[in-house]
Design an enzyme around this catalytic site. Structure first.
Site, PDB file in Angstrom:
ATOM      1  N   ASP A   9      25.613  -2.240  13.525  1.00 29.81           N
ATOM      2  CA  ASP A   9      24.851  -3.246  12.640  1.00 29.81           C
ATOM      3  C   ASP A   9      23.858  -3.755  13.222  1.00 29.81           C
ATOM      4  O   ASP A   9      23.309  -3.028  14.212  1.00 29.81           O
ATOM      5  CB  ASP A   9      25.936  -4.590  12.862  1.00 29.81           C
ATOM      6  CG  ASP A   9      25.685  -5.324  11.404  1.00 29.81           C
ATOM      7  OD1 ASP A   9      26.596  -6.201  10.913  1.00 29.81           O
ATOM      8  OD2 ASP A   9      24.620  -5.181  10.769  1.00 29.81           O
ATOM      9  N   ASP A  11      21.685  -7.177  12.664  1.00 31.63           N
ATOM     10  CA  ASP A  11      21.412  -8.502  12.790  1.00 31.63           C
ATOM     11  C   ASP A  11      22.688  -9.234  13.705  1.00 31.63           C
ATOM     12  O   ASP A  11      23.987  -8.614  13.692  1.00 31.63           O
ATOM     13  CB  ASP A  11      21.435  -9.579  11.561  1.00 31.63           C
ATOM     14  CG  ASP A  11      20.295  -8.957  10.958  1.00 31.63           C
ATOM     15  OD1 ASP A  11      19.181  -9.105  11.447  1.00 31.63           O
ATOM     16  OD2 ASP A  11      20.359  -9.125   9.675  1.00 31.63           O
ATOM     17  N   ASP A  20      16.771 -12.095   8.695  1.00 30.11           N
ATOM     18  CA  ASP A  20      16.568 -12.900   7.497  1.00 30.11           C
ATOM     19  C   ASP A  20      16.266 -14.414   7.923  1.00 30.11           C
ATOM     20  O   ASP A  20      15.207 -15.022   7.591  1.00 30.11           O
ATOM     21  CB  ASP A  20      17.672 -12.668   6.395  1.00 30.11           C
ATOM     22  CG  ASP A  20      17.691 -11.306   5.971  1.00 30.11           C
ATOM     23  OD1 ASP A  20      16.843 -10.477   5.959  1.00 30.11           O
ATOM     24  OD2 ASP A  20      18.878 -11.078   5.462  1.00 30.11           O
ATOM     25  N   ASP A  92      22.654  -5.174   6.236  1.00 27.30           N
ATOM     26  CA  ASP A  92      22.547  -5.698   5.184  1.00 27.30           C
ATOM     27  C   ASP A  92      21.005  -6.402   5.136  1.00 27.30           C
ATOM     28  O   ASP A  92      20.834  -7.338   4.250  1.00 27.30           O
ATOM     29  CB  ASP A  92      23.466  -6.775   4.521  1.00 27.30           C
ATOM     30  CG  ASP A  92      23.553  -7.170   3.265  1.00 27.30           C
ATOM     31  OD1 ASP A  92      22.920  -6.538   2.295  1.00 27.30           O
ATOM     32  OD2 ASP A  92      24.064  -8.256   2.863  1.00 27.30           O
TER      33      ASP A  92
END
Length: 243
Positions: A9, A11, A20, A92
């Protein structure tokens, strides 16, 4: 370790913060973000937030400068550069955020594949982000993942490619999994994560004398807890990552 495939991943894994949230905080749009969050899917929310940031006179270069201030723990840098294996990202976040941060730390070339939400520049010259899966035209069919991205489907593709090559695969902190049984390994910061990952990889490669005919996927599931805020279609225009 040429026979390994590491899947990360981004973040709160490669970086200790959430990219984000970082942009939301740095540009002072937390109030808008909080107001819209209950009403919009995450990817749509970030697209709307990025538009607001630029409507205040900030440029794409300003956003890139903001992302370059994201730090990486030295242990993460060492872990991602010393392993001689294939490394991929499933996140994401979005292409622009991830590539800008990785390039700033000299790690972009370490990853052979980045699976994330596309970024593009629209007709008005604004940075935008769009969903990895176009959920407005059709659903990806998973009721666990957010509508814009099913990490399980991506991992199934990775698993298939790994099986075809006879490699081993290690998944680092991919919470949204289908069909995969997870082992829990906790960490608090980049140093601890680097140690956990190193130990896990050493364990996998020591088992059965590194028999490479076994396809083994071991998700490591637990994120950094450092964020201070509340917890594809093709690119329309080419989007270079600024130097």
């Amino acid at each position: 370790m040429e026979g390994a495939v590491l899947v990360f991943d981004f973040d709160k894994t490669i970086i200790e913060c959430d990219s984000d949230y970082w942009v939301v905080e740095e540009f002072g749009v937390t109030e808008l973000f909080t107001q819209l969050r209950p009403t919009l899917p995450w990817n749509t929310l970030m697209d709307r937030t990025i538009i607001r940031v630029q409507s205040r006179g900030n440029t794409i270069d300003d956003i890139a400068d903001c992302l370059r201030r994201v730090s990486l723990h030295p242990k993460i840098v060492s872990v991602t550069t010393i392993f001689v294996c294939v490394m991929r990202i499933i996140s994401d976040a979005n292409v622009f955020f991830i590539k800008t941060i990785l390039k700033n730390h000299g790690l972009l070339d370490c990853f052979s594949e980045i699976n994330t939400n596309p970024s593009y520049v629209d007709g008005e010259g604004r940075l935008r982000t769009s969903p990895y899966h176009d959920f407005e035209s059709s659903s990806h069919g998973c009721n666990i993942c957010p509508p814009n991205m099913c990490k399980g489907l991506i991992m199934e593709r990775v698993q298939a490619s790994v099986s075809a090559t006879g490699k081993k695969s290690v998944g680092a902190d991919l919470q949204q999994y289908k069909l995969i049984r997870a082992n829990i390994h906790e960490w608090n910061d980049g140093k601890e994560f680097g140690t956990v990952l190193s130990n896990l990889i050493n364990k996998i490669f020591s088992e059965e004398n590194c028999f490479m005919g076994v396809n083994q996927i071991v998700p490591v599931d637990c994120k950094f807890q450092t964020s201070s805020v509340y917890p594809p279609e093709a690119f329309r225009n080419a989007l270079p990552v600024p130097h």
